[in-house]
Write a protein that holds these residues in place. Structure first.
Motif, PDB file in Angstrom:
ATOM      1  N   VAL A  75       0.850  -1.203   0.000  1.00 48.14           N
ATOM      2  CA  VAL A  75       0.000   0.000   0.000  1.00 48.14           C
ATOM      3  C   VAL A  75       0.881   1.247   0.000  1.00 48.14           C
ATOM      4  N   ASN A  76       0.225   2.361  -0.361  1.00 48.70           N
ATOM      5  CA  ASN A  76       0.848   3.690  -0.325  1.00 48.70           C
ATOM      6  C   ASN A  76       2.116   3.783  -1.180  1.00 48.70           C
ATOM      7  N   ALA A  77       2.152   3.043  -2.269  1.00 48.02           N
ATOM      8  CA  ALA A  77       3.307   3.122  -3.160  1.00 48.02           C
ATOM      9  C   ALA A  77       3.182   4.357  -4.035  1.00 48.02           C
ATOM     10  N   SER A  78       4.305   5.037  -4.278  1.00 48.93           N
ATOM     11  CA  SER A  78       4.299   6.188  -5.181  1.00 48.93           C
ATOM     12  C   SER A  78       4.069   5.710  -6.606  1.00 48.93           C
ATOM     13  N   GLU A  79       3.872   6.691  -7.488  1.00 47.27           N
ATOM     14  CA  GLU A  79       3.610   6.342  -8.886  1.00 47.27           C
ATOM     15  C   GLU A  79       4.777   5.556  -9.488  1.00 47.27           C
ATOM     16  N   ARG A  80       6.023   6.011  -9.229  1.00 47.66           N
ATOM     17  CA  ARG A  80       7.210   5.320  -9.758  1.00 47.66           C
ATOM     18  C   ARG A  80       7.334   3.926  -9.138  1.00 47.66           C
ATOM     19  N   ALA A  81       7.120   3.859  -7.798  1.00 48.72           N
ATOM     20  CA  ALA A  81       7.233   2.567  -7.134  1.00 48.72           C
ATOM     21  C   ALA A  81       6.196   1.584  -7.658  1.00 48.72           C
ATOM     22  N   GLN A  82       4.975   2.056  -7.882  1.00 50.13           N
ATOM     23  CA  GLN A  82       3.917   1.176  -8.372  1.00 50.13           C
ATOM     24  C   GLN A  82       4.224   0.682  -9.782  1.00 50.13           C
ATOM     25  N   ARG A  83       4.782   1.591 -10.595  1.00 53.85           N
ATOM     26  CA  ARG A  83       5.126   1.195 -11.971  1.00 53.85           C
ATOM     27  C   ARG A  83       6.196   0.095 -11.971  1.00 53.85           C
ATOM     28  N   LEU A  84       7.226   0.255 -11.097  1.00 51.99           N
ATOM     29  CA  LEU A  84       8.275  -0.761 -11.017  1.00 51.99           C
ATOM     30  C   LEU A  84       7.742  -2.070 -10.433  1.00 51.99           C
ATOM     31  N   ILE A  85       6.866  -1.977  -9.435  1.00 47.88           N
ATOM     32  CA  ILE A  85       6.291  -3.180  -8.831  1.00 47.88           C
ATOM     33  C   ILE A  85       5.461  -3.950  -9.854  1.00 47.88           C
ATOM     34  N   ASP A  86       4.683  -3.216 -10.652  1.00 46.40           N
ATOM     35  CA  ASP A  86       3.896  -3.881 -11.688  1.00 46.40           C
ATOM     36  C   ASP A  86       4.792  -4.581 -12.708  1.00 46.40           C
ATOM     37  N   ALA A  87       5.917  -3.930 -13.023  1.00 45.06           N
ATOM     38  CA  ALA A  87       6.814  -4.498 -14.034  1.00 45.06           C
ATOM     39  C   ALA A  87       7.483  -5.778 -13.535  1.00 45.06           C
ATOM     40  N   VAL A  88       8.058  -5.712 -12.321  1.00 41.92           N
ATOM     41  CA  VAL A  88       8.759  -6.903 -11.820  1.00 41.92           C
ATOM     42  C   VAL A  88       7.778  -7.966 -11.367  1.00 41.92           C
ATOM     43  N   GLY A  89       6.581  -7.582 -11.000  1.00 38.69           N
ATOM     44  CA  GLY A  89       5.594  -8.569 -10.581  1.00 38.69           C
ATOM     45  C   GLY A  89       5.167  -9.463 -11.717  1.00 38.69           C
ATOM     46  N   GLU A  90       5.224  -8.958 -12.944  1.00 34.97           N
ATOM     47  CA  GLU A  90       4.809  -9.751 -14.095  1.00 34.97           C
ATOM     48  C   GLU A  90       5.829 -10.824 -14.458  1.00 34.97           C
ATOM     49  N   ILE A  91       7.105 -10.536 -14.155  1.00 32.48           N
ATOM     50  CA  ILE A  91       8.139 -11.491 -14.564  1.00 32.48           C
ATOM     51  C   ILE A  91       8.606 -12.370 -13.414  1.00 32.48           C
ATOM     52  N   ASP A  92       8.370 -11.959 -12.179  1.00 28.04           N
ATOM     53  CA  ASP A  92       8.861 -12.713 -11.017  1.00 28.04           C
ATOM     54  C   ASP A  92       7.765 -13.635 -10.515  1.00 28.04           C
ATOM     55  N   ASN A  93       7.626 -14.795 -11.159  1.00 30.79           N
ATOM     56  CA  ASN A  93       6.625 -15.757 -10.724  1.00 30.79           C
ATOM     57  C   ASN A  93       7.181 -17.148 -10.899  1.00 30.79           C
ATOM     58  N   ASP A  94       6.549 -18.091 -10.255  1.00 28.53           N
ATOM     59  CA  ASP A  94       7.025 -19.467 -10.258  1.00 28.53           C
ATOM     60  C   ASP A  94       6.261 -20.357 -11.227  1.00 28.53           C
ATOM     61  N   SER A  95       5.453 -19.776 -12.091  1.00 36.40           N
ATOM     62  CA  SER A  95       4.699 -20.595 -13.023  1.00 36.40           C
ATOM     63  C   SER A  95       5.634 -21.209 -14.055  1.00 36.40           C
ATOM     64  N   PRO A  96       5.378 -22.446 -14.464  1.00 34.54           N
ATOM     65  CA  PRO A  96       6.253 -23.102 -15.445  1.00 34.54           C
ATOM     66  C   PRO A  96       6.210 -22.388 -16.789  1.00 34.54           C
ATOM     67  N   MET A  97       7.373 -22.293 -17.400  1.00 36.44           N
ATOM     68  CA  MET A  97       7.476 -21.645 -18.704  1.00 36.44           C
ATOM     69  C   MET A  97       7.969 -22.674 -19.713  1.00 36.44           C
ATOM     70  N   ALA A  98       7.285 -22.830 -20.794  1.00 35.81           N
ATOM     71  CA  ALA A  98       7.674 -23.783 -21.833  1.00 35.81           C
ATOM     72  C   ALA A  98       7.220 -23.247 -23.178  1.00 35.81           C
ATOM     73  N   ALA A  99       8.040 -23.521 -24.184  1.00 28.64           N
ATOM     74  CA  ALA A  99       7.687 -23.094 -25.524  1.00 28.64           C
ATOM     75  C   ALA A  99       6.528 -23.933 -26.041  1.00 28.64           C
ATOM     76  N   PRO A 100       5.660 -23.345 -26.813  1.00 26.42           N
ATOM     77  CA  PRO A 100       4.537 -24.125 -27.354  1.00 26.42           C
ATOM     78  C   PRO A 100       5.051 -25.233 -28.266  1.00 26.42           C
TER      79      PRO A 100
END
Length: 370
Positions: A75-100
């Motif tokens: 909570v209470n993240a600044s605009e810059r902080a929220q933008r960076l959190i959204d960016a790294v949140g999309e790539i930092d996950n444990d879901s399996p990645m495989a080419a189709p």
């Protein structure tokens, strides 16, 4: 303005803690606090970034990591902080990645098609290479002074003379194994004396030349591919063409001639060493005197068995020389190609030699040389 990353932990009204971060959360300041928070059991429900005055990608990733590990809300993240959190949140996950992947039938069809087209290109290239060799031989016949006799003698030494120790030892041991194992089986029929026939015929007709060809393919065929391939990478072959020297005449033909000629001598030498090995073990284990064994060889081995081996030898040498030189000339791109082409040269030469040996066996049986 705070110059160090700080944090405070407060108890929330609903039982979940509130972690308040303050100060700069950047790469240079996050190290100590990250270690401190990792060692503690936080039990937080909220991460408050309201007092964070500076943040970069590392800080945003750290906040996302804390939130994910504690199932907390940021909570209470600044605009810059929220933008960076959204960016790294999309790539930092444990879901399996495989080419189709395509369907199995489609993948199998695609692989088969690539193999077929690859075989077609390989056939076209080898036919073109053989044509270049024939043209080179024709040019040397018309201009014999251009033939490189010193290169031929050097290849005689490399392919033949330097191979004598390893081929002699290998053949000697093979003769011992054939005699010992053959005698062990013939003993059940009271026919141990036929060990002489077994060793003489199988070495002069088949194993002497075949094992020699396999050894030469692994030793000299690989050397041909590696030497010519390295020259191709270092542009020495292009330099030869630039100054008017044919690489086929200077590099390929002497190696092929050396293989064709020397494998005949090496095959006969290998057969003799195998017979000597069989005579030695027969003298020690079977009670057949050494010289008696050798004299019996002359009586029980037909002359055409020697000719069968000697006829096959130059064909095997031609296959080995062409395979090694062709694969060397196909090298391009990087040094990894040298290893790949060297492996191809050995595998193709050995495979072709064994297949041709089977055809020769059927052919000579058909003409009565069985």
């Amino acid at each position: 303005m705070a110059t160090e990353a700080q944090h405070t932990l407060e108890q929330g009204g609903d039982g979940g803690g509130i972690l308040r971060l303050s100060g700069p959360y950047i790469l240079s300041t996050i190290g100590e606090i990250e270690g401190d928070l990792r060692e503690r059991d936080l039990g937080i429900a909220t991460i408050d970034l309201g007092e964070v005055n500076e943040i970069d990608t590392v800080g945003a990733w750290f906040a996302c990591k804390l939130a994910r590990e504690n199932s907390a809300e940021i909570v209470n993240a600044s605009e810059r902080a929220q933008r960076l959190i959204d960016a790294v949140g999309e790539i930092d996950n444990d879901s399996p990645m495989a080419a189709p992947r395509n369907a199995l039938l489609e993948r199998a069809s695609e692989a088969m098609g690539e193999k077929v087209f690859g075989a077609g290109r390989g056939t076209t290239n080898i036919i073109g290479f053989l044509g270049q060799v024939l043209i080179g031989i024709g040019a040397l016949i018309r201009h014999p002074r251009r033939f490189r006799y010193r290169a031929l003698v050097h290849q005689f030494e490399s392919v033949g003379v330097n191979s004598l120790p390893i081929i002699g030892l290998m053949s000697f041991l093979i003769g011992i194994v054939i005699a010992q194992q053959g005698a062990a089986q013939l003993r059940f029929f009271g026919a141990e004396s036929l060990t002489v026939n077994l060793v003489g015929r199988i070495t002069l007709r088949e194993l002497g030349v075949l094992m020699t060809a396999i050894m030469v393919a692994g030793r000299s065929g690989s050397a041909f591919a590696a030497q010519i391939g390295t020259m191709k990478l270092t542009e020495e072959i292009d330099a030869m063409r630039t100054i008017g020297i044919s690489p086929i005449e200077a590099l390929v033909i002497p190696r092929i001639f050396a293989c064709v000629f020397m494998i005949v001598l090496l095959g006969f030498y290998a057969s003799v060493m195998a017979i000597v090995g069989g005579a030695v073990i027969s003298d020690l284990m079977l009670g057949i005197p050494f010289w008696t064994f050798l004299m019996r060889i002359q009586e029980v081995v037909p002359t055409y068995d020697v000719w069968v081996g000697m006829i096959k030898a130059p064909v095997f040498g031609l296959i080995i020389g062409i395979a090694g030189c062709y694969q060397g000339m196909q090298v391009h791109g990087n040094s990894e190609e040298v290893g790949k082409r060297t492996t191809n040269a050995v595998v193709q030469a050995i495979f072709t030699v064994i297949v041709l040996d089977a055809f020769f066996a059927v052919f000579f049986t058909g003409v009565g040389w069985a």
